[in-house]
Design a protein around this motif. Structure first.
Motif, PDB file in Angstrom:
ATOM      1  N   ASP A 159      -6.423  48.634  50.797  1.00 35.45           N
ATOM      2  CA  ASP A 159      -5.166  48.143  50.022  1.00 35.45           C
ATOM      3  C   ASP A 159      -4.499  47.019  50.896  1.00 35.45           C
ATOM      4  N   GLU A 162     -15.883  59.041  43.976  1.00 29.88           N
ATOM      5  CA  GLU A 162     -15.066  57.914  43.418  1.00 29.88           C
ATOM      6  C   GLU A 162     -14.878  57.132  44.623  1.00 29.88           C
ATOM      7  N   ARG A 220     -15.396  52.881  45.379  1.00 30.07           N
ATOM      8  CA  ARG A 220     -14.429  52.127  45.662  1.00 30.07           C
ATOM      9  C   ARG A 220     -14.729  51.355  47.003  1.00 30.07           C
ATOM     10  N   GLU A 268      -8.460  48.806  44.897  1.00 24.63           N
ATOM     11  CA  GLU A 268      -9.000  48.973  46.366  1.00 24.63           C
ATOM     12  C   GLU A 268     -10.514  48.928  46.406  1.00 24.63           C
ATOM     13  N   LYS A 275      -1.906  41.297  38.838  1.00 23.58           N
ATOM     14  CA  LYS A 275      -1.251  42.386  37.863  1.00 23.58           C
ATOM     15  C   LYS A 275      -2.513  42.622  37.179  1.00 23.58           C
ATOM     16  N   GLY A 276      -2.689  43.951  36.342  1.00 22.87           N
ATOM     17  CA  GLY A 276      -3.456  44.315  35.594  1.00 22.87           C
ATOM     18  C   GLY A 276      -4.829  45.117  35.971  1.00 22.87           C
ATOM     19  N   LEU A 277      -4.445  45.191  37.382  1.00 21.39           N
ATOM     20  CA  LEU A 277      -5.897  46.038  38.134  1.00 21.39           C
ATOM     21  C   LEU A 277      -5.434  47.237  38.347  1.00 21.39           C
ATOM     22  N   THR A 278      -6.171  48.394  38.081  1.00 27.19           N
ATOM     23  CA  THR A 278      -5.847  49.686  38.244  1.00 27.19           C
ATOM     24  C   THR A 278      -5.765  49.876  39.866  1.00 27.19           C
ATOM     25  N   SER A 279      -5.248  51.052  40.376  1.00 27.35           N
ATOM     26  CA  SER A 279      -5.182  51.217  41.913  1.00 27.35           C
ATOM     27  C   SER A 279      -6.667  51.180  42.167  1.00 27.35           C
ATOM     28  N   ALA A 280      -7.712  51.839  41.645  1.00 29.48           N
ATOM     29  CA  ALA A 280      -8.981  52.137  41.996  1.00 29.48           C
ATOM     30  C   ALA A 280      -9.659  50.768  42.127  1.00 29.48           C
ATOM     31  N   ASP A 281      -9.556  49.945  41.013  1.00 32.20           N
ATOM     32  CA  ASP A 281     -10.062  48.610  41.023  1.00 32.20           C
ATOM     33  C   ASP A 281      -9.441  47.792  42.090  1.00 32.20           C
TER      34      ASP A 281
END
Length: 172
Positions: free
Chosen positions: A1, A68, A72, A31, A23-29
């Motif tokens: 991150d 998961e 990542r 990372e 904007k629009g990215l999940t935290s996992a995406d």
């Protein structure tokens, strides 16, 4: 991150850093994208096994499964598991490893940093440190200190770790 870069910038006295906010990215995406970007960048200092292990421990503490985490960072679950196992090293011993890594990697000018990181990685590695997981904290500290100060070679380190493990098994 990117947090490790902010911390490195602070240590070097930088007061401003460039950042891209998306904007629009999940935290996992986000990372996963950050890991890919770091690996593709020729201007960044590569993450070390210390960085990877601590990231994995943090994510596991947050409840993220190893599979998961592997997705990542682009690793197999097995490789994630191997780095996760380093959390069994005594916390004070790990601090010595991480501190040694950090101080050795940051010595010299910018051109030397990547080379220093490679040289330190030649001393400590995830695979080598897995040999001490089952040892007592005092035994771990002795071996890590010896490797860090050059009084132990990797071969002697592994041999002494095996000796301690066998002795501990006999005493159990």
């Amino acid at each position: 991150d990117g947090h490790h870069r902010v911390e490195a910038a602070k240590r070097h006295g930088l007061t401003h850093v460039f950042a891209e906010i998306r904007k629009g990215l999940t935290s996992a995406d986000a990372e996963a994208e950050a890991f890919k970007s770091n690996e593709a960048s020729e201007t960044s200092i590569p993450m070390t096994f210390v960085d990877h292990a601590e990231y994995i421990w943090q994510k596991q503490a947050e409840g993220v499964k190893q599979e998961e985490i592997g997705k990542r960072i682009g690793w197999s679950r097995g490789k994630v598991s191997q780095h996760a196992s380093l959390e069994k090293i005594d916390k004070q011993v790990w601090k010595k490893i991480a501190t040694n890594f950090s101080s050795q990697c940051s010595r010299g000018n910018n051109d030397d940093v990547a080379e220093n990181a490679t040289n330190v990685a030649n001393i400590f590695s995830e695979g080598l440190l897995r040999d001490i997981i089952q040892l007592t904290p005092a035994q771990q500290l002795e071996l890590v200190s010896g490797l860090a100060d050059g009084t132990l070679t990797k071969g002697k380190f592994k041999q002494q770790a095996d000796n301690y493990l066998n002795r501990n098994d006999m005493l159990a």
